[in-house]
Design a protein around this motif. Structure first.
Motif, mmCIF file in Angstrom:
data_model
loop_
_atom_site.group_PDB
_atom_site.id
_atom_site.type_symbol
_atom_site.label_atom_id
_atom_site.label_comp_id
_atom_site.label_asym_id
_atom_site.label_seq_id
_atom_site.Cartn_x
_atom_site.Cartn_y
_atom_site.Cartn_z
ATOM 1 N N ILE A 22 30.490 56.810 100.628
ATOM 2 C CA ILE A 22 30.934 57.076 99.261
ATOM 3 C C ILE A 22 31.486 55.821 98.598
ATOM 4 C CG2 ILE A 22 32.542 58.435 97.862
ATOM 5 C CD1 ILE A 22 32.480 60.519 100.155
ATOM 6 N N ASP A 23 32.285 55.074 99.343
ATOM 7 C CA ASP A 23 32.968 53.893 98.807
ATOM 8 C C ASP A 23 32.283 52.647 99.351
ATOM 9 O OD1 ASP A 23 34.770 51.705 98.464
ATOM 10 O OD2 ASP A 23 36.439 53.094 98.253
ATOM 11 N N ALA A 24 31.600 51.918 98.492
ATOM 12 C CA ALA A 24 30.816 50.755 98.934
ATOM 13 C C ALA A 24 31.689 49.695 99.591
ATOM 14 C CB ALA A 24 30.072 50.149 97.740
ATOM 15 N N GLU A 25 32.887 49.481 99.079
ATOM 16 C CA GLU A 25 33.759 48.465 99.656
ATOM 17 C C GLU A 25 34.201 48.857 101.061
ATOM 18 O OE1 GLU A 25 35.935 45.160 100.442
ATOM 19 O OE2 GLU A 25 34.436 45.476 98.867
ATOM 20 N N VAL A 26 34.551 50.127 101.233
ATOM 21 C CA VAL A 26 34.912 50.606 102.574
ATOM 22 C C VAL A 26 33.717 50.475 103.505
ATOM 23 C CG1 VAL A 26 35.591 52.628 103.935
ATOM 24 C CG2 VAL A 26 36.698 52.161 101.740
ATOM 25 N N LYS A 69 43.996 54.782 101.393
ATOM 26 C CA LYS A 69 44.163 55.339 102.737
ATOM 27 C C LYS A 69 43.022 54.919 103.646
ATOM 28 C CE LYS A 69 41.963 59.878 101.968
ATOM 29 N NZ LYS A 69 42.141 61.340 102.053
ATOM 30 N N ALA A 70 41.833 54.699 103.077
ATOM 31 C CA ALA A 70 40.702 54.242 103.889
ATOM 32 C C ALA A 70 40.978 52.860 104.467
ATOM 33 C CB ALA A 70 39.424 54.225 103.051
ATOM 34 N N ALA A 71 41.582 51.998 103.664
ATOM 35 C CA ALA A 71 41.920 50.657 104.136
ATOM 36 C C ALA A 71 42.965 50.721 105.249
ATOM 37 C CB ALA A 71 42.425 49.806 102.979
ATOM 38 N N ARG A 77 34.614 58.946 112.494
ATOM 39 C CA ARG A 77 33.824 59.811 111.600
ATOM 40 C C ARG A 77 34.328 59.696 110.161
ATOM 41 N NH1 ARG A 77 30.008 63.084 113.277
ATOM 42 N NH2 ARG A 77 29.864 63.635 115.483
ATOM 43 N N ALA A 78 35.632 59.655 110.005
ATOM 44 C CA ALA A 78 36.200 59.548 108.660
ATOM 45 C C ALA A 78 35.778 58.241 107.998
ATOM 46 C CB ALA A 78 37.721 59.632 108.734
ATOM 47 N N LEU A 79 35.818 57.152 108.744
ATOM 48 C CA LEU A 79 35.443 55.857 108.187
ATOM 49 C C LEU A 79 33.956 55.799 107.862
ATOM 50 C CD1 LEU A 79 37.614 53.593 110.495
ATOM 51 C CD2 LEU A 79 37.878 53.853 108.014
ATOM 52 N N ALA A 80 33.140 56.381 108.728
ATOM 53 C CA ALA A 80 31.696 56.385 108.477
ATOM 54 C C ALA A 80 31.381 57.189 107.219
ATOM 55 C CB ALA A 80 30.964 56.970 109.683
ATOM 56 N N ALA A 81 32.020 58.343 107.071
ATOM 57 C CA ALA A 81 31.765 59.187 105.900
ATOM 58 C C ALA A 81 32.276 58.533 104.620
ATOM 59 C CB ALA A 81 32.432 60.551 106.100
ATOM 60 N N GLU A 82 33.470 57.976 104.657
ATOM 61 C CA GLU A 82 34.038 57.343 103.465
ATOM 62 C C GLU A 82 33.226 56.111 103.073
ATOM 63 O OE1 GLU A 82 36.770 56.986 100.278
ATOM 64 O OE2 GLU A 82 36.211 58.626 101.636
ATOM 65 N N GLY A 83 32.673 55.436 104.080
ATOM 66 C CA GLY A 83 31.877 54.249 103.798
ATOM 67 C C GLY A 83 30.606 54.544 103.034
#
Length: 203
Positions: A123-127, A62-64, A115-121
């Motif tokens: 946690i998830d190195a690829e994101v 979902k991040a992608a 904000r969602a993308l910054a936060a997920e990034g």
């Protein structure tokens, strides 16, 4: 490109594009309405009217999906092909751009997805890598090029590490945005420009 479909055959390219756009819209809407943690591939698929297999065929997570949807959204904005202003007055140009950045941050259309993308990034190195390379770096390069022009014009001292110089402007703004403890205003960004360009010691 020539259309090689047999007469009367459905145009799968158009259908795929419609589905892709519906998925973009669904992802952005759900993140804004329910938050990133409650947004799911299943929810995006249901909102877009597609099967979840369609989403997994195009994106791994979902991040992608959200990253691509946000990049598409940013590209549709009136300033999607934005160029950093160069009026000859570096301070004025920086103030203009940072004020516009604050306005964008406060825009509810952009706020929840970014904000969602910054936060997920985090946690998830690829994101995080994709977020930086595809979203942040193109914007930071515009800052760097504007500072390089100012350096060549003699408005900045020669030999600066321009990437570090850029971070003096965008770093504090990002810090305040992430913490949400103090307001982000035009007056604040104007102070950033003043402090970064002219320092803190008496003039």
């Amino acid at each position: 490109m020539n259309d090689t479909r047999p007469p009367g055959a459905p145009d799968t390219r158009r259908r795929s594009e419609r589905s892709r756009r519906a998925i973009y819209d669904a992802a952005l809407a759900l993140v804004t309405e329910t938050g990133y943690s409650r947004t799911t591939i299943e929810g995006i698929a249901a909102r877009a009217g597609v099967g979840k297999q369609t989403i997994y065929r195009w994106w791994p997570s979902k991040a992608a999906v959200l990253l691509e949807a946000f990049l598409d959204l940013a590209g549709q904005a009136p300033d999607g092909d934005y160029a950093f202003p160069d009026t000859g007055d570096l301070a004025a140009d920086l103030r203009l751009v940072l004020r516009a950045t604050v306005d964008e941050i406060h825009n509810p259309v952009y706020e929840a997805p970014i904000r969602a993308l910054a936060a997920e990034g985090i946690i998830d190195a690829e994101v995080g890598t994709q977020f930086v390379q595809r979203l942040l770096e193109p914007q930071l390069r515009l800052f760097t090029e504007r500072l390089r022009t100012a350096e060549e014009a003699g408005s900045l001292r020669p030999g600066l590490d321009l990437r570090t110089a850029v971070e003096l402007f965008v770093g504090p703004l990002t810090h305040r945005w992430l913490l949400r403890t103090l307001p982000l205003t035009h007056a604040y960004t104007d102070r950033l420009v003043d402090y970064a360009l002219y320092g803190l010691t008496p003039r």
